[in-house]
Motif scaffolding. Structure first.
Motif, mmCIF file in Angstrom:
data_model
loop_
_atom_site.group_PDB
_atom_site.id
_atom_site.type_symbol
_atom_site.label_atom_id
_atom_site.label_comp_id
_atom_site.label_asym_id
_atom_site.label_seq_id
_atom_site.Cartn_x
_atom_site.Cartn_y
_atom_site.Cartn_z
ATOM 1 N N ILE A 3 -31.921 19.058 4.171
ATOM 2 C CA ILE A 3 -32.053 17.739 4.807
ATOM 3 C C ILE A 3 -31.540 16.626 3.895
ATOM 4 N N MET A 4 -31.687 16.799 2.581
ATOM 5 C CA MET A 4 -31.171 15.805 1.634
ATOM 6 C C MET A 4 -29.638 15.782 1.660
ATOM 7 N N LYS A 5 -29.032 16.948 1.774
ATOM 8 C CA LYS A 5 -27.564 17.016 1.842
ATOM 9 C C LYS A 5 -27.064 16.424 3.160
ATOM 10 N N LEU A 6 -27.796 16.688 4.230
ATOM 11 C CA LEU A 6 -27.424 16.115 5.526
ATOM 12 C C LEU A 6 -27.496 14.600 5.486
ATOM 13 N N GLU A 7 -28.567 14.065 4.902
ATOM 14 C CA GLU A 7 -28.693 12.618 4.795
ATOM 15 C C GLU A 7 -27.583 12.024 3.931
ATOM 16 N N ALA A 8 -27.261 12.682 2.834
ATOM 17 C CA ALA A 8 -26.179 12.200 1.967
ATOM 18 C C ALA A 8 -24.847 12.229 2.700
ATOM 19 N N LEU A 68 -27.548 6.255 -2.231
ATOM 20 C CA LEU A 68 -27.075 7.563 -2.677
ATOM 21 C C LEU A 68 -27.254 7.738 -4.176
ATOM 22 N N VAL A 69 -26.965 6.701 -4.940
ATOM 23 C CA VAL A 69 -27.123 6.783 -6.393
ATOM 24 C C VAL A 69 -28.593 6.943 -6.766
ATOM 25 N N ILE A 70 -29.459 6.155 -6.143
ATOM 26 C CA ILE A 70 -30.892 6.239 -6.452
ATOM 27 C C ILE A 70 -31.447 7.599 -6.067
ATOM 28 N N ARG A 71 -31.071 8.098 -4.916
ATOM 29 C CA ARG A 71 -31.563 9.413 -4.493
ATOM 30 C C ARG A 71 -31.030 10.517 -5.393
ATOM 31 N N GLY A 72 -29.796 10.371 -5.836
ATOM 32 C CA GLY A 72 -29.246 11.365 -6.760
ATOM 33 C C GLY A 72 -29.972 11.357 -8.092
ATOM 34 N N LEU A 73 -30.268 10.172 -8.597
ATOM 35 C CA LEU A 73 -31.002 10.078 -9.864
ATOM 36 C C LEU A 73 -32.425 10.589 -9.726
ATOM 37 N N CYS A 74 -33.077 10.250 -8.631
ATOM 38 C CA CYS A 74 -34.464 10.687 -8.426
ATOM 39 C C CYS A 74 -34.548 12.197 -8.250
ATOM 40 N N SER A 75 -33.607 12.775 -7.546
ATOM 41 C CA SER A 75 -33.676 14.217 -7.316
ATOM 42 C C SER A 75 -33.327 14.997 -8.577
ATOM 43 N N SER A 76 -32.512 14.437 -9.459
ATOM 44 C CA SER A 76 -32.170 15.169 -10.681
ATOM 45 C C SER A 76 -33.236 15.003 -11.758
ATOM 46 N N HIS A 77 -33.928 13.865 -11.808
ATOM 47 C CA HIS A 77 -34.933 13.629 -12.847
ATOM 48 C C HIS A 77 -36.329 14.088 -12.439
ATOM 49 N N LEU A 78 -36.660 13.953 -11.179
ATOM 50 C CA LEU A 78 -38.006 14.312 -10.729
ATOM 51 C C LEU A 78 -37.932 15.568 -9.875
ATOM 52 N N LEU A 153 -24.901 4.313 14.916
ATOM 53 C CA LEU A 153 -25.546 5.543 15.380
ATOM 54 C C LEU A 153 -25.853 6.482 14.213
ATOM 55 N N LEU A 154 -24.938 6.578 13.258
ATOM 56 C CA LEU A 154 -25.196 7.407 12.082
ATOM 57 C C LEU A 154 -26.375 6.859 11.277
ATOM 58 N N MET A 155 -26.441 5.536 11.148
ATOM 59 C CA MET A 155 -27.551 4.947 10.412
ATOM 60 C C MET A 155 -28.872 5.118 11.166
ATOM 61 N N ALA A 156 -28.826 5.165 12.486
ATOM 62 C CA ALA A 156 -30.050 5.438 13.253
ATOM 63 C C ALA A 156 -30.544 6.856 12.970
ATOM 64 N N ILE A 157 -29.618 7.793 12.842
ATOM 65 C CA ILE A 157 -30.001 9.168 12.494
ATOM 66 C C ILE A 157 -30.563 9.212 11.073
ATOM 67 N N VAL A 158 -29.932 8.481 10.156
ATOM 68 C CA VAL A 158 -30.428 8.423 8.776
ATOM 69 C C VAL A 158 -31.827 7.822 8.746
ATOM 70 N N THR A 159 -32.071 6.817 9.571
ATOM 71 C CA THR A 159 -33.399 6.211 9.621
ATOM 72 C C THR A 159 -34.435 7.193 10.148
ATOM 73 N N SER A 160 -34.055 8.015 11.095
ATOM 74 C CA SER A 160 -35.010 9.022 11.574
ATOM 75 C C SER A 160 -35.287 10.064 10.499
ATOM 76 N N ILE A 161 -34.289 10.374 9.687
ATOM 77 C CA ILE A 161 -34.516 11.285 8.555
ATOM 78 C C ILE A 161 -35.433 10.618 7.527
ATOM 79 N N SER A 162 -35.246 9.310 7.297
ATOM 80 C CA SER A 162 -36.144 8.581 6.388
ATOM 81 C C SER A 162 -37.569 8.566 6.928
ATOM 82 N N ALA A 163 -37.708 8.405 8.232
ATOM 83 C CA ALA A 163 -39.042 8.434 8.842
ATOM 84 C C ALA A 163 -39.672 9.812 8.669
ATOM 85 N N PHE A 164 -38.885 10.847 8.839
ATOM 86 C CA PHE A 164 -39.388 12.200 8.626
ATOM 87 C C PHE A 164 -39.845 12.375 7.182
#
Length: 181
Positions: A3-8, A68-78, A153-164
């Protein structure tokens, strides 16, 4: 696909669409000869809604790059799930994504309405049809608006992934977790 790769992937594709829409509008000009010695040029600055559309699209593309940068840093450090940290980041991501989606929809719809006045004119306000004289300009603006709505529309899908991702923190232990292979 994770799901993280899909969001990216969706964010990168949305960035490309936002930048395409902004470039199509920003660099679109057409000059028309009104009389034999008088010419007039149509640009995006003629409609304030198009000017705002370009600004919003560039700002949202930058926001997605930062995400994308913040999520990449967070996923690699935490690597471990620290509930408090991830919960606050999930809330921030969700709220910012919601604000961005609504802002993009408002800017794109406003640009569409202003462009429709350029296509049809408004007799009661004495506004002429502009697209009769600047057909290439109007066609390119229409393509940019299509890119803007596709990015919305893509950002609406990303927002639903964020809600999930956010509401997964508030669910029972195994309710909203994805199955691992």
């Amino acid at each position: 696909m994770d799901i993280m790769k899909l969001e990216a992937f969706l964010r990168v594709f949305a960035i490309l669409l936002f930048l395409t829409a902004a470039c199509l509008v920003r660099f679109d000009t057409q000059t028309s000869l009104i009389f034999t010695s008088y010419s007039q040029t149509a640009t995006y600055k003629d409609l304030n809604a198009l000017y705002v559309f370009v600004f919003i699209d560039i700002a949202v593309a930058a926001f997605n790059m930062i995400q994308l940068v913040i999520r990449g840093l967070c996923s690699s450090h935490l690597k471990q799930d620290i509930k408090g940290t991830y919960k606050h980041l999930a809330w921030l991501s969700f709220l910012f994504d919601q604000a961005v989606v609504y802002m993009v929809f408002a800017a794109t719809t406003t640009a569409l309405v202003a462009s429709l006045y350029a296509v049809t004119g408004e007799h009661h306000l004495f506004w002429m049809k502009v697209c009769d004289k600047y057909t290439r300009f109007c066609t390119q603006i229409g393509g940019a608006l299509l890119c803007g709505y596709a990015a919305f529309l893509l950002m609406a899908i990303v927002t639903s992934i964020s809600a999930f991702g956010l509401f997964r923190h508030y669910s029972p232990r195994k309710f909203l977790l994805l199955k691992k292979k």
